[in-house]
Design an enzyme around this catalytic site. Structure first.
Site, PDB file in Angstrom:
ATOM      1  CG  ASP A  17     -42.638 -18.950  -2.589  1.00  0.00           C
ATOM      2  OD1 ASP A  17     -41.845 -18.004  -2.705  1.00  0.00           O
ATOM      3  OD2 ASP A  17     -42.392 -20.108  -2.965  1.00  0.00           O
ATOM      4  CE  LYS A  20     -40.931 -14.936   3.889  1.00  0.00           C
ATOM      5  NZ  LYS A  20     -41.492 -16.008   3.063  1.00  0.00           N
ATOM      6  N   GLY A  44     -37.625 -13.992  -3.132  1.00  0.00           N
ATOM      7  CA  GLY A  44     -38.241 -13.136  -4.147  1.00  0.00           C
ATOM      8  C   GLY A  44     -39.558 -12.625  -3.607  1.00  0.00           C
ATOM      9  CG  HIS A  45     -40.026 -10.624  -0.425  1.00  0.00           C
ATOM     10  ND1 HIS A  45     -39.220 -10.088   0.541  1.00  0.00           N
ATOM     11  CD2 HIS A  45     -40.244 -11.903  -0.050  1.00  0.00           C
ATOM     12  CE1 HIS A  45     -38.964 -11.006   1.459  1.00  0.00           C
ATOM     13  NE2 HIS A  45     -39.561 -12.111   1.118  1.00  0.00           N
ATOM     14  CD  GLN A 227     -35.081 -18.246   1.842  1.00  0.00           C
ATOM     15  OE1 GLN A 227     -34.420 -18.041   2.838  1.00  0.00           O
ATOM     16  NE2 GLN A 227     -34.953 -17.532   0.752  1.00  0.00           N
TER      17      GLN A 227
HETATM   18  P1  IMP Z   1     -31.618 -22.566  -1.902  1.00  0.00           P
HETATM   19  O1  IMP Z   1     -32.098 -21.669  -0.807  1.00  0.00           O
HETATM   20  O2  IMP Z   1     -31.489 -21.876  -3.226  1.00  0.00           O
HETATM   21  O3  IMP Z   1     -30.399 -23.334  -1.506  1.00  0.00           O
HETATM   22  O4  IMP Z   1     -32.760 -23.689  -2.129  1.00  0.00           O
HETATM   23  C1  IMP Z   1     -33.081 -24.658  -1.140  1.00  0.00           C
HETATM   24  C2  IMP Z   1     -34.577 -24.943  -1.119  1.00  0.00           C
HETATM   25  O5  IMP Z   1     -35.267 -23.796  -0.636  1.00  0.00           O
HETATM   26  C3  IMP Z   1     -35.198 -25.253  -2.490  1.00  0.00           C
HETATM   27  O6  IMP Z   1     -36.253 -26.167  -2.320  1.00  0.00           O
HETATM   28  C4  IMP Z   1     -35.756 -23.915  -2.935  1.00  0.00           C
HETATM   29  O7  IMP Z   1     -36.807 -24.052  -3.851  1.00  0.00           O
HETATM   30  C5  IMP Z   1     -36.246 -23.377  -1.608  1.00  0.00           C
HETATM   31  N1  IMP Z   1     -36.293 -21.914  -1.565  1.00  0.00           N
HETATM   32  C6  IMP Z   1     -35.243 -21.057  -1.447  1.00  0.00           C
HETATM   33  N2  IMP Z   1     -35.674 -19.786  -1.432  1.00  0.00           N
HETATM   34  C7  IMP Z   1     -37.019 -19.838  -1.508  1.00  0.00           C
HETATM   35  C8  IMP Z   1     -38.041 -18.827  -1.490  1.00  0.00           C
HETATM   36  O8  IMP Z   1     -37.787 -17.618  -1.372  1.00  0.00           O
HETATM   37  N3  IMP Z   1     -39.319 -19.289  -1.603  1.00  0.00           N
HETATM   38  C9  IMP Z   1     -39.622 -20.615  -1.678  1.00  0.00           C
HETATM   39  N4  IMP Z   1     -38.710 -21.569  -1.685  1.00  0.00           N
HETATM   40  C10 IMP Z   1     -37.418 -21.195  -1.597  1.00  0.00           C
END
Ligand code: IMP
Length: 429
Positions: A17, A20, A44-45, A227
């Site tokens: 977040d 990017k 999510g962008h 991420q």
């Molecule tokens: P997962 O990727 O859904 O397995 O989540 C694993 C961890 O990564 C959790 O803490 C999510 O909140 C975090 N996470 C996954 N994708 C994002 C993102 O795009 N932005 C921020 N945190 C993310």
């Protein structure tokens, strides 16, 4: 992005977040191809173009620039249904996507049973990760467990049925262990997803070859990470991480090019820190200040809508990110969010639970929960910055803040973002 860089990686330096999507959108103007190298619909962008707002999950932000080719590399776990929701929504909004989107034949498919297992695992876990619930962990587990189904399998219906059957059986056993019944309509859900298989297969290509050929022909490429560094499976705050390597080295393995093809790595850092999901956030703010910064920065997840926890800028983390990613430059985002604050803090080191002080990001995640950041205080500029278009337009104190970020992180600031619009991006130097 340096004048000469043919192949640039854009990577998040905090917990995701960082903005990017906006930086990729701005830099995409100058390149021919934009490729995603890991993650899936967990990303999510949010990108604003004139008065329109687009939220992209799997398709690279470069898609908003006419004529740019956008690829999903082999390192991605591709949710077919979500992918076409996004694809069709972009088309409905008037974007011409003909010939512009390609997916790697080696990318793994994320199917409905992955989402089921993700949710069941979270519900039954003693230590919750706070995942996005998009099935990411189970899809990468299948990949590492050699049960995964790849885009290439869509070209052979018999093999596809066999591989899906095996993976489904495995997941149903896991669901049972987690005390969950397999939904009666699971077969129908999978069939539903796979009816889109033919459409996806028509977009499939050898994306690594395509990128390598483009570079050889003197064209420019942007490799887009999802991420952030602290969510990297190896280098992040394990186990409170995502299930892929988010850092720059993965851009090579996740797209199919050699590491020496990469010329530049731009790290995106937000002017403060946020985190969504479980796990430590050393520079977390007191509740009142946390609320205020979340409101000022609109810090709610683009994928799940969850409120993000907010913290001061943490240079222990960004210095670590500079090392892991080999940053050649930094893009600082959301500077304008700090415009009204009278005082800003920057963490320069951590006081560990045993009293020692370190400026290294610790490997032991649990020790991070008990650290006390050592802060340096900087005066706020208390003036609007969103109208600035050149570095000289920024208040002196804002420039001093950026100088300190640069010094502590150890990589030059190349871009500063002061708002959601493309025009609100200041090139530095
Ligand atoms: P997962 O990727 O859904 O397995 O989540 C694993 C961890 O990564 C959790 O803490 C999510 O909140 C975090 N996470 C996954 N994708 C994002 C993102 O795009 N932005 C921020 N945190 C993310």
């Amino acid at each position: 992005m340096s004048e000469k860089a043919a192949c640039t990686v854009i990577v998040g330096c905090q917990w995701g977040d960082e903005g990017k999507g906006k930086i990729v959108d701005v830099l995409a103007e100058e390149v021919d191809i934009v490729a995603r190298y890991q993650g899936g619909a967990n990303a999510g962008h949010t990108v604003r173009v004139k008065d329109d707002q687009f939220v992209l999950h799997q398709i690279p932000s470069g898609i908003l620039h006419e004529g740019k080719r956008c690829l999903l590399g082999n390192g991605v776990v591709l949710d077919i249904e979500r992918f076409f929701d996004e694809y069709d929504a972009l088309r409905e909004r008037g974007l011409d996507l003909e010939g512009r989107v390609g997916v790697s034949l080696r990318a793994h498919l994320l199917l409905p049973y992955h989402r089921l297992l993700d949710q069941a695992s979270e519900d039954s876990a003693a230590e919750k990760i706070g995942t996005t619930g998009r099935g990411i962990g189970p899809a990468y587990e299948d990949k590492a467990g050699r049960r995964g189904v790849r885009v290439a399998d869509l070209g052979n219906p018999e093999r596809l049925a066999q591989r899906v059957g095996e993976a489904q059986e495995h997941i149903c056993r896991r669901l049972e262990q987690a005390g969950r019944r397999t939904p009666e309509d699971l077969d129908r859900q999978i069939e539903g997803a796979l009816t889109l298989g033919g459409r996806l297969f028509a977009l499939a290509s050898d994306t690594g070859r395509e990128i390598a050929d483009a570079l050889e022909a003197g064209r420019r490429v942007l490799l887009e990470g999802a991420q952030g560094t602290a969510l990297d499976l190896d280098h992040g705050t394990y186990p409170f991480v995502t299930s892929s390597n988010t850092t720059a080295a993965a851009a090579a393995t996740g797209t199919g090019i050699g590491p020496t093809a990469i010329d530049a790595v731009v790290g995106v850092v937000k002017a403060y820190t946020t985190r969504v999901g479980e796990g430590p956030l050393p520079t977390a703010l007191e509740p009142e200040m946390d609320d205020m910064l979340r409101r000022l920065g609109g810090e709610f997840g683009a994928t799940t809508g969850r409120p993000r926890r907010c913290g001061w800028f943490d240079s222990v983390l960004t210095r670590f990110a500079a090392q892991i990613n080999g940053l050649t430059g930094v893009a600082v985002t959301k500077l304008d969010v700090l415009d009204t604050l009278p005082e800003l803090k920057v963490a320069t080191a951590y006081r560990m639970p045993d009293g020692s002080v370190t400026d290294r990001f610790p490997a032991d995640t649990w020790s991070l929960t008990g650290v006390e950041p050592v802060y340096e205080s900087l005066p706020g500029w208390q003036a609007p910055t969103s109208g600035a278009r050149r570095l000289e337009d920024l208040p002196k104190r804002a420039r001093a803040y950026l100088d300190r970020i640069e010094e502590l992180t150890g990589a030059p600031v190349e871009w500063v973002s002061v708002g959601t619009k493309r025009s609100q991006t200041i090139p530095v130097g």
